[in-house]
Design a protein around this motif. Structure first.
Motif, mmCIF file in Angstrom:
data_model
loop_
_atom_site.group_PDB
_atom_site.id
_atom_site.type_symbol
_atom_site.label_atom_id
_atom_site.label_comp_id
_atom_site.label_asym_id
_atom_site.label_seq_id
_atom_site.Cartn_x
_atom_site.Cartn_y
_atom_site.Cartn_z
ATOM 1 N N ASN A 1 0.821 -1.211 0.000
ATOM 2 C CA ASN A 1 0.000 0.000 0.000
ATOM 3 C C ASN A 1 0.856 1.263 0.000
ATOM 4 O O ASN A 1 0.449 2.294 -0.559
ATOM 5 C CB ASN A 1 -0.913 0.034 1.231
ATOM 6 N N ARG A 2 2.011 1.187 0.625
ATOM 7 C CA ARG A 2 2.861 2.366 0.765
ATOM 8 C C ARG A 2 4.304 1.920 0.929
ATOM 9 O O ARG A 2 4.569 0.913 1.591
ATOM 10 C CB ARG A 2 2.410 3.187 1.980
ATOM 11 N N GLU B 1 8.233 3.689 1.697
ATOM 12 C CA GLU B 1 9.020 4.864 2.035
ATOM 13 C C GLU B 1 10.497 4.512 1.986
ATOM 14 O O GLU B 1 10.887 3.400 2.348
ATOM 15 C CB GLU B 1 8.658 5.393 3.427
ATOM 16 N N TRP C 1 5.597 6.822 -1.187
ATOM 17 C CA TRP C 1 4.879 6.510 -2.430
ATOM 18 C C TRP C 1 3.758 5.539 -2.140
ATOM 19 O O TRP C 1 3.962 4.503 -1.496
ATOM 20 C CB TRP C 1 5.862 5.921 -3.448
ATOM 21 N N GLU C 2 2.568 5.877 -2.626
ATOM 22 C CA GLU C 2 1.422 4.973 -2.555
ATOM 23 C C GLU C 2 1.175 4.447 -3.968
ATOM 24 O O GLU C 2 0.522 5.117 -4.779
ATOM 25 C CB GLU C 2 0.202 5.708 -2.018
ATOM 26 N N LYS D 1 -0.692 2.293 -5.389
ATOM 27 C CA LYS D 1 -2.037 2.001 -5.896
ATOM 28 C C LYS D 1 -2.722 3.231 -6.491
ATOM 29 O O LYS D 1 -3.554 3.122 -7.384
ATOM 30 C CB LYS D 1 -2.889 1.374 -4.797
ATOM 31 N N ASN D 2 -2.381 4.420 -5.971
ATOM 32 C CA ASN D 2 -2.970 5.631 -6.547
ATOM 33 C C ASN D 2 -1.914 6.603 -7.053
ATOM 34 O O ASN D 2 -2.242 7.703 -7.497
ATOM 35 C CB ASN D 2 -3.890 6.322 -5.529
#
Length: 224
Positions: free
Chosen positions: A50-51, A53, A72-73, A75-76
């Motif tokens: 999901n994230r 770093e 950074w995510e 998925k979006n």
């Protein structure tokens, strides 16, 4: 249930297990070298991320780099860059003139961090057939493929990478050839691998006989 019926049931169970094993072997055989390398570095777990770093920095000549910290995510595609001077947040789906400079830095830093995955993410590339060679730094006998980018698209079109990996498909070294030049302008190691929720990352990259270490700190991989 009589003895004969038990044997029949056990036989079906064993046959089913063998079929599943055969399917797994078939899938493994169908993988390309690029897919095998990505898989060896934990690509099967990427969909759960999901994230992520990390801090990208280069230490040289006894001096520690200040670094760029990224969140950074995937998925979006939401990104936040934090440096000693500024914080910039943007989304890769709508890059403008203000975020483009930050995005160039992100693409570079993420490329180093997750290079094994770029082999299956990137489009417009060609990958050579593998061969066995001596690695340029360790001089150990390893496998080599050449990744070449097309002349259009991306921030650095036409570049080539000589990728050296072991029999477990773990990358050990690479050579960067700008514009597909004959000689590599940068050769460095992939070392100090660490596992972050199933994602294997080389946290240090060193050059031979130089006080130079491109490395990653503050790595976090947050999964579902």
């Amino acid at each position: 249930m009589n003895y004969k019926q038990v044997l029949i049931i056990v036989g079906f169970i064993v046959l089913g297990c063998k079929n599943e094993e055969s399917k797994k072997v078939l899938v493994e055989k169908d993988l390309t070298v690029a897919e095998r390398i990505a898989k060896a570095h934990g690509y099967d777990n990427w969909d759960n991320v999901n994230r992520i770093e990390f801090t990208f920095k280069v230490d040289r000549e006894g001096q520690s780099g200040s670094g760029r910290h990224w969140a950074w995510e995937p998925k979006n595609d939401a990104i936040t860059l934090t440096t000693s001077n500024d914080t910039i947040s943007y989304n890769r789906k709508s890059i403008d003139s203000l975020s483009q400079r930050a995005d160039r830095a992100f693409i570079n830093d993420k490329f180093w961090l997750l290079f094994p995955f770029q082999l299956v993410w990137d489009e417009g590339i060609t990958i050579s057939e593998p061969e066995q060679v001596n690695a340029p730094i360790s001089n150990e006998l390893v496998n080599k493929i050449v990744l070449t980018y097309g002349n259009e698209g991306g921030y650095t079109p036409g570049d080539a990478y000589d990728i050296y990996y072991d029999d477990n498909y773990i990358i050990k070294e690479w050579g960067f050839r700008e514009g597909n030049a004959e000689e590599a302008s940068l050769v460095n190691t992939f070392e100090t691998y660490k596992d972050f929720n199933g994602i294997k990352i080389a946290t240090e990259h060193k050059q031979k006989d130089k006080d130079w270490n491109l490395n990653f700190a503050d790595i976090k991989v947050i999964v579902e």
